[in-house]
Design a protein around this motif. Sequence first.
Motif, PDB file in Angstrom:
ATOM      1  N   ARG A   1       0.938  -1.100  -0.300  1.00 18.96           N
ATOM      2  CA  ARG A   1       0.265   0.210   0.156  1.00 18.96           C
ATOM      3  C   ARG A   1       1.402   1.231   0.272  1.00 18.96           C
ATOM      4  O   ARG A   1       0.654   1.876  -0.739  1.00 18.96           O
ATOM      5  CB  ARG A   1      -1.017   0.464   1.262  1.00 18.96           C
TER       6      ARG A   1
ATOM      7  N   ARG B   1      -8.245  -0.633   4.464  1.00 16.72           N
ATOM      8  CA  ARG B   1      -8.448  -0.201   5.806  1.00 16.72           C
ATOM      9  C   ARG B   1      -8.309  -1.443   6.892  1.00 16.72           C
ATOM     10  O   ARG B   1      -7.935  -1.786   7.148  1.00 16.72           O
ATOM     11  CB  ARG B   1      -8.914   1.635   5.646  1.00 16.72           C
TER      12      ARG B   1
ATOM     13  N   GLY C   1      -6.242  -2.611   9.147  1.00 20.81           N
ATOM     14  CA  GLY C   1      -6.589  -2.656  11.102  1.00 20.81           C
ATOM     15  C   GLY C   1      -6.726  -3.948  11.592  1.00 20.81           C
ATOM     16  O   GLY C   1      -6.240  -4.703  12.575  1.00 20.81           O
TER      17      GLY C   1
END
Length: 114
Positions: free
Chosen positions: A45, A63, A67
């Motif tokens: 990323r 995300r 996470g």
Amino acid sequence: MSLKEAQLAVDQWIKEYGVRYFSELTNMAVLTEEVGELAKIIARRYGEQSWKTGDERAADNGRQALGDEMADVLWVLLCLANQTGIDLTEELRKNLEKKTTRDKERHKNNKKLV
């Protein structure tokens, strides 16, 4: 949730659903594995790596995948803290104090950071 609450929640989960903690050595290996999975997402990323064919699921989750991998790392670290008798709240407090004493001017004076 505080670190102390997180340690207690993980311990309760292990007792209720996990049967028992893996050995410390196994958990260290699992922690290394989870950090590797986190590194893979970060490298692709934010770094120069590209996604391989078949990795699109991780790329598409964005995300959420990042996470989730961070939470996996934290989970295993909390397990290791619990099984070795480490109070992470206290250790983090002491670590911040150490860094403040040792590094309070170091980064401000680092020409590479300004």
